[in-house]
Design a protein around this motif. Structure first.
Motif, PDB file in Angstrom:
ATOM      1  N   LEU A 120       9.101  -1.799  11.054  1.00  6.37           N
ATOM      2  CA  LEU A 120       8.181  -2.199   9.988  1.00  6.37           C
ATOM      3  C   LEU A 120       8.816  -3.240   9.079  1.00  6.37           C
ATOM      4  N   ALA A 121      10.109  -3.074   8.803  1.00  6.69           N
ATOM      5  CA  ALA A 121      10.795  -4.053   7.956  1.00  6.69           C
ATOM      6  C   ALA A 121      10.775  -5.441   8.581  1.00  6.69           C
TER       7      ALA A 121
ATOM      8  N   ASN B 221       8.368  -6.455  10.677  1.00 14.91           N
ATOM      9  CA  ASN B 221       6.989  -6.824  11.013  1.00 14.91           C
ATOM     10  C   ASN B 221       6.045  -6.311   9.926  1.00 14.91           C
ATOM     11  N   ASN B 222       6.335  -6.664   8.697  1.00 16.68           N
ATOM     12  CA  ASN B 222       5.610  -6.083   7.570  1.00 16.68           C
ATOM     13  C   ASN B 222       4.293  -6.817   7.332  1.00 16.68           C
ATOM     14  N   THR B 223       3.344  -6.556   8.240  1.00 11.84           N
ATOM     15  CA  THR B 223       2.014  -7.151   8.151  1.00 11.84           C
ATOM     16  C   THR B 223       0.978  -6.078   8.425  1.00 11.84           C
TER      17      THR B 223
ATOM     18  N   PHE C 260       0.958  -3.109  11.412  1.00 10.31           N
ATOM     19  CA  PHE C 260       0.847  -1.703  11.019  1.00 10.31           C
ATOM     20  C   PHE C 260      -0.368  -1.051  11.676  1.00 10.31           C
TER      21      PHE C 260
ATOM     22  N   ARG D 156       2.236  -0.718  -0.622  1.00  9.51           N
ATOM     23  CA  ARG D 156       2.832  -1.208  -1.854  1.00  9.51           C
ATOM     24  C   ARG D 156       1.750  -1.600  -2.858  1.00  9.51           C
TER      25      ARG D 156
ATOM     26  N   THR E 244       4.361  -8.485   0.654  1.00 13.56           N
ATOM     27  CA  THR E 244       4.393  -7.681   1.873  1.00 13.56           C
ATOM     28  C   THR E 244       3.677  -6.370   1.591  1.00 13.56           C
TER      29      THR E 244
ATOM     30  N   TYR F 135       3.594  -3.209   2.834  1.00 19.57           N
ATOM     31  CA  TYR F 135       4.047  -1.823   3.043  1.00 19.57           C
ATOM     32  C   TYR F 135       5.487  -1.613   2.565  1.00 19.57           C
ATOM     33  N   ASN F 136       5.736  -0.427   2.042  1.00 19.99           N
ATOM     34  CA  ASN F 136       7.109  -0.008   1.782  1.00 19.99           C
ATOM     35  C   ASN F 136       7.799   0.281   3.110  1.00 19.99           C
ATOM     36  N   THR F 137       9.058  -0.053   3.197  1.00 21.56           N
ATOM     37  CA  THR F 137       9.817   0.201   4.422  1.00 21.56           C
ATOM     38  C   THR F 137      10.725   1.416   4.253  1.00 21.56           C
TER      39      THR F 137
END
Length: 228
Positions: free
Chosen positions: A17-18, A20-22, A26, A69, A78, A80-82
């Protein structure tokens, strides 16, 4: 049989996810989020509540922070939180987000490590007043001893919020540096992510939190002194 723990895939998902934080990534991998993040977290959090109840002698409630987020006031867009974060505190206390919290226990599952905390990130105004009075009138020596003991066991103390002691606090007081805090917590990072994998994950975390119990009790005592 459901194992009340995380898995190696939990950390692999957060790492992916870190990178590919889209929203598109997700949504395409939402099944992995449900299987490796949400489902084990939903099982693990009640186990930690029970463990902390046994440790503190208090009924414990908790919250899990959202994976999404809050982008309203952030330059970082971005979505999402990773990491996966949880907070635990005694029933009857109020966790007011960034405004104030009761003395709590914290857990952060990161992509490549675990971060464990105890304390209060932000004191309410009455508790902050009690904290400063304690520092000035003798309780600061007890607190300093507790923090020094935790530092010796590889805990970090949260950074102060102010550049100098607040107005009204004696600048030459031996605990003037500590008076720069508007909240106070201790943290320990653990590189071994296997700590929360397997059936003994809750007990493994409890062993770490147990070391911080006198510090937590010191902070809990501030609530009575603040009249809250």
């Amino acid at each position: 049989m459901t194992v009340v723990s995380f898995q190696s895939e939990t950390f692999a998902f957060l790492k992916a996810l870190a990178g590919n934080n889209t929203k598109d990534w997700f949504e395409a991998n939402k099944a992995g989020y449900q299987r490796f993040i949400k489902k084990p977290a939903d099982a693990f959090r009640p186990a930690l509540e029970t463990a902390l109840r046994d440790l503190t002698g208090r009924d414990i409630v908790s919250k899990q922070f959202r994976i999404n987020r809050d982008l309203r006031f952030s330059k970082d867009k971005t979505p999402y939180n990773t990491h996966l974060r949880m907070a635990f505190w005694p029933e009857g206390g109020r966790f007011e987000g960034k405004e104030a919290q009761p003395p709590s226990f914290f857990l952060s599952i990161e992509a490549d490590h675990i971060r464990i905390g105890t304390g209060c990130l932000v004191f309410s105004k009455p508790v902050l007043g009690a904290f400063l009075r304690e520092l000035e009138t003798g309780g600061g020596d007890v607190l300093a001893g507790l923090l020094n003991g935790l530092k010796a066991q590889d805990f970090e103390v949260s950074a102060p919020d102010l550049a100098r002691a607040p107005r009204g606090f004696p600048k030459d007081h031996p605990h003037a540096g500590m008076a720069r805090h508007k909240g106070l917590a201790v943290w320990k990072s653990v590189e071994d992510t296997g700590l929360v994998q397997g059936e003994d994950g809750a007990n493994a975390l409890l062993d770490i939190w147990a070391v911080t119990l006198p510090f937590w009790k010191w902070q809990t005592g501030l609530l009575d002194k603040a009249g809250t």
